[in-house]
Design a protein around this motif. Sequence first.
Motif, mmCIF file in Angstrom:
data_model
loop_
_atom_site.group_PDB
_atom_site.id
_atom_site.type_symbol
_atom_site.label_atom_id
_atom_site.label_comp_id
_atom_site.label_asym_id
_atom_site.label_seq_id
_atom_site.Cartn_x
_atom_site.Cartn_y
_atom_site.Cartn_z
ATOM 1 N N LEU A 1 0.831 -1.203 0.000
ATOM 2 C CA LEU A 1 0.000 0.000 0.000
ATOM 3 C C LEU A 1 0.866 1.254 0.000
ATOM 4 O O LEU A 1 1.912 1.303 0.655
ATOM 5 N N THR A 2 0.414 2.254 -0.716
ATOM 6 C CA THR A 2 1.121 3.529 -0.762
ATOM 7 C C THR A 2 1.219 4.123 0.640
ATOM 8 O O THR A 2 2.262 4.665 1.029
ATOM 9 N N ILE A 3 0.142 4.017 1.398
ATOM 10 C CA ILE A 3 0.134 4.533 2.771
ATOM 11 C C ILE A 3 1.200 3.838 3.609
ATOM 12 O O ILE A 3 1.956 4.478 4.348
ATOM 13 N N ASP A 4 1.288 2.518 3.499
ATOM 14 C CA ASP A 4 2.278 1.763 4.268
ATOM 15 C C ASP A 4 3.704 2.139 3.863
ATOM 16 O O ASP A 4 4.615 2.179 4.703
ATOM 17 N N THR A 5 3.895 2.405 2.583
ATOM 18 C CA THR A 5 5.226 2.769 2.088
ATOM 19 C C THR A 5 5.643 4.124 2.629
ATOM 20 O O THR A 5 6.806 4.323 3.033
ATOM 21 N N ALA A 6 4.708 5.078 2.667
ATOM 22 C CA ALA A 6 4.998 6.387 3.238
ATOM 23 C C ALA A 6 5.337 6.268 4.730
ATOM 24 O O ALA A 6 6.268 6.925 5.223
ATOM 25 N N GLU A 7 4.595 5.432 5.453
ATOM 26 C CA GLU A 7 4.864 5.214 6.877
ATOM 27 C C GLU A 7 6.232 4.555 7.081
ATOM 28 O O GLU A 7 6.967 4.892 8.007
ATOM 29 N N PHE A 8 6.576 3.617 6.208
ATOM 30 C CA PHE A 8 7.864 2.918 6.286
ATOM 31 C C PHE A 8 9.007 3.914 6.104
ATOM 32 O O PHE A 8 10.011 3.872 6.823
ATOM 33 N N ALA A 9 8.835 4.820 5.133
ATOM 34 C CA ALA A 9 9.856 5.838 4.910
ATOM 35 C C ALA A 9 10.009 6.723 6.150
ATOM 36 O O ALA A 9 11.129 7.042 6.572
ATOM 37 N N PHE A 10 8.877 7.106 6.747
ATOM 38 C CA PHE A 10 8.916 7.926 7.968
ATOM 39 C C PHE A 10 9.669 7.225 9.092
ATOM 40 O O PHE A 10 10.525 7.820 9.753
ATOM 41 N N VAL A 11 9.352 5.956 9.304
ATOM 42 C CA VAL A 11 10.001 5.189 10.380
ATOM 43 C C VAL A 11 11.520 5.201 10.221
ATOM 44 O O VAL A 11 12.266 5.242 11.209
ATOM 45 N N HIS A 12 11.969 5.205 8.967
ATOM 46 C CA HIS A 12 13.407 5.199 8.701
ATOM 47 C C HIS A 12 13.965 6.607 8.496
ATOM 48 O O HIS A 12 15.106 6.773 8.027
ATOM 49 N N GLY A 13 13.164 7.629 8.852
ATOM 50 C CA GLY A 13 13.650 9.000 8.817
ATOM 51 C C GLY A 13 13.924 9.526 7.425
ATOM 52 O O GLY A 13 14.810 10.375 7.249
ATOM 53 N N LEU A 14 13.144 9.052 6.447
ATOM 54 C CA LEU A 14 13.354 9.463 5.061
ATOM 55 C C LEU A 14 12.198 10.322 4.567
ATOM 56 O O LEU A 14 11.022 10.002 4.784
ATOM 57 N N THR A 15 12.522 11.404 3.909
ATOM 58 C CA THR A 15 11.519 12.344 3.414
ATOM 59 C C THR A 15 11.392 12.260 1.897
ATOM 60 O O THR A 15 12.351 11.923 1.205
ATOM 61 N N GLY A 16 10.185 12.558 1.416
ATOM 62 C CA GLY A 16 9.923 12.537 -0.021
ATOM 63 C C GLY A 16 8.602 11.890 -0.367
ATOM 64 O O GLY A 16 8.063 12.098 -1.449
ATOM 65 N N LEU A 17 8.056 11.113 0.569
ATOM 66 C CA LEU A 17 6.791 10.415 0.319
ATOM 67 C C LEU A 17 5.651 10.923 1.200
ATOM 68 O O LEU A 17 4.596 10.282 1.263
ATOM 69 N N GLU A 18 5.839 12.061 1.848
ATOM 70 C CA GLU A 18 4.801 12.564 2.746
ATOM 71 C C GLU A 18 3.464 12.750 2.026
ATOM 72 O O GLU A 18 2.401 12.461 2.592
ATOM 73 N N TRP A 19 3.500 13.231 0.803
ATOM 74 C CA TRP A 19 2.274 13.480 0.028
ATOM 75 C C TRP A 19 1.452 12.207 -0.165
ATOM 76 O O TRP A 19 0.252 12.264 -0.404
ATOM 77 N N ALA A 20 2.105 11.047 -0.068
ATOM 78 C CA ALA A 20 1.442 9.764 -0.323
ATOM 79 C C ALA A 20 0.811 9.165 0.926
ATOM 80 O O ALA A 20 0.218 8.084 0.860
ATOM 81 N N ALA A 21 0.896 9.867 2.056
ATOM 82 C CA ALA A 21 0.490 9.286 3.337
ATOM 83 C C ALA A 21 -0.960 8.848 3.384
ATOM 84 O O ALA A 21 -1.310 7.945 4.134
ATOM 85 N N GLY A 22 -1.832 9.478 2.598
ATOM 86 C CA GLY A 22 -3.245 9.121 2.656
ATOM 87 C C GLY A 22 -3.798 8.556 1.368
ATOM 88 O O GLY A 22 -5.009 8.324 1.260
ATOM 89 N N ILE A 23 -2.938 8.332 0.385
ATOM 90 C CA ILE A 23 -3.414 7.789 -0.894
ATOM 91 C C ILE A 23 -3.719 6.302 -0.724
ATOM 92 O O ILE A 23 -2.838 5.531 -0.330
ATOM 93 N N PRO A 24 -4.940 5.861 -1.023
ATOM 94 C CA PRO A 24 -5.357 4.505 -0.660
ATOM 95 C C PRO A 24 -4.930 3.402 -1.627
ATOM 96 O O PRO A 24 -5.248 2.251 -1.411
ATOM 97 N N GLY A 25 -4.207 3.726 -2.677
ATOM 98 C CA GLY A 25 -3.865 2.719 -3.677
ATOM 99 C C GLY A 25 -2.630 1.913 -3.304
ATOM 100 O O GLY A 25 -2.084 2.004 -2.201
ATOM 101 N N SER A 26 -2.181 1.107 -4.269
ATOM 102 C CA SER A 26 -0.973 0.311 -4.109
ATOM 103 C C SER A 26 0.172 0.969 -4.864
ATOM 104 O O SER A 26 -0.025 1.863 -5.687
ATOM 105 N N ILE A 27 1.381 0.509 -4.589
ATOM 106 C CA ILE A 27 2.563 1.062 -5.248
ATOM 107 C C ILE A 27 2.509 0.823 -6.755
ATOM 108 O O ILE A 27 2.856 1.714 -7.549
ATOM 109 N N GLY A 28 2.052 -0.360 -7.174
ATOM 110 C CA GLY A 28 1.934 -0.613 -8.605
ATOM 111 C C GLY A 28 1.023 0.395 -9.275
ATOM 112 O O GLY A 28 1.347 0.947 -10.337
ATOM 113 N N GLY A 29 -0.103 0.674 -8.649
ATOM 114 C CA GLY A 29 -1.040 1.650 -9.194
ATOM 115 C C GLY A 29 -0.479 3.051 -9.173
ATOM 116 O O GLY A 29 -0.692 3.842 -10.102
ATOM 117 N N ALA A 30 0.259 3.383 -8.111
ATOM 118 C CA ALA A 30 0.838 4.723 -7.997
ATOM 119 C C ALA A 30 1.836 4.982 -9.115
ATOM 120 O O ALA A 30 1.875 6.073 -9.685
#
Length: 298
Positions: free
Chosen positions: A101-130
């Motif tokens: 999930l795009t949301i899970d990927t944004a959260e994963f990036a946050f947990v690892h202190g990485l910025t760039g995916l904040e805009w994706a935090a609430g997008i309900p699709g999958s990475i393939g779709g994104a």
Amino acid sequence: MAIDLIQAFPAIKVLKDEPLKNYTHTKIGGPADWLVFPHSIEETKQIVDFARENGLALTVLGNSSNLLIKDGGLRGIVVMMTELTGLSVDGETVTALAGSLTIDTAEFAFVHGLTGLEWAAGIPGSIGGAVYMNAGAYGGETSDVLATVDVLSRDGEFKTYTLAEAQLAYRDSIMQHTHDVILAATFQLQVGDKVVIREQMDDFNARRAAKQPLELPSAGSTFKRPEGHFAGKLIMDAGLQGFRAGGAEVSRKHAGFVVNIDHATAQDFLDVIKHVQEVVAQKDHVLLEPEVRIMGED
């Protein structure tokens, strides 16, 4: 002899004549002849090869969030990538399998202190779709951070596209034209301040909840942004909020969304979309193009 995918793939979850409304965010969609849930890249390749060798139509779906499947459903094999999940980090890059999930990927990036995916935090699709749609929100989009995308061609060939080769444009990518199956994507991020990242993600999610009709089934933003305009404002100014056909309605909360308010059919949605297009074209001379992917048989 009729083809039986349940026998052909005993180790993979396979459903026959399965209503796709059980999986779409609109709660709409007719049956898939065969609905298959691969768990690995190898299983995905087996299914793609089987479809090609047996002359079966093949449709690939993710979290089915920006999608309208018609009431007649889809023929052949529908591959649901939602079980192909996994996230990994390597320095400042994050790799996500297509069903993540795009949301899970944004959260994963946050947990690892990485910025760039904040805009994706609430997008309900999958990475393939994104990646396929070059999804974006709040001034960011997939093309801003995509490094590479791993795909499987319909001929069964594995390939890796660079960002340039993926040809991401507004709600477009090379995969929409080659029909390659997206398997994974790697994102180039940057080390950031976790407090700032969290605040921005929370802010975007609060704005989304305040403005969008998240409490009702929909396919997300219905129309692409027309050059020089905002689709939602054009629709609102045309007095179309609340316009209804059957069980589908232009959202009273955000005019850019068509929502399922009462057991809508795909035809109800299409009727609303057509009416909105006609009224806005007549009033403002602007052609609204659907952002939502429309597929299937009537």
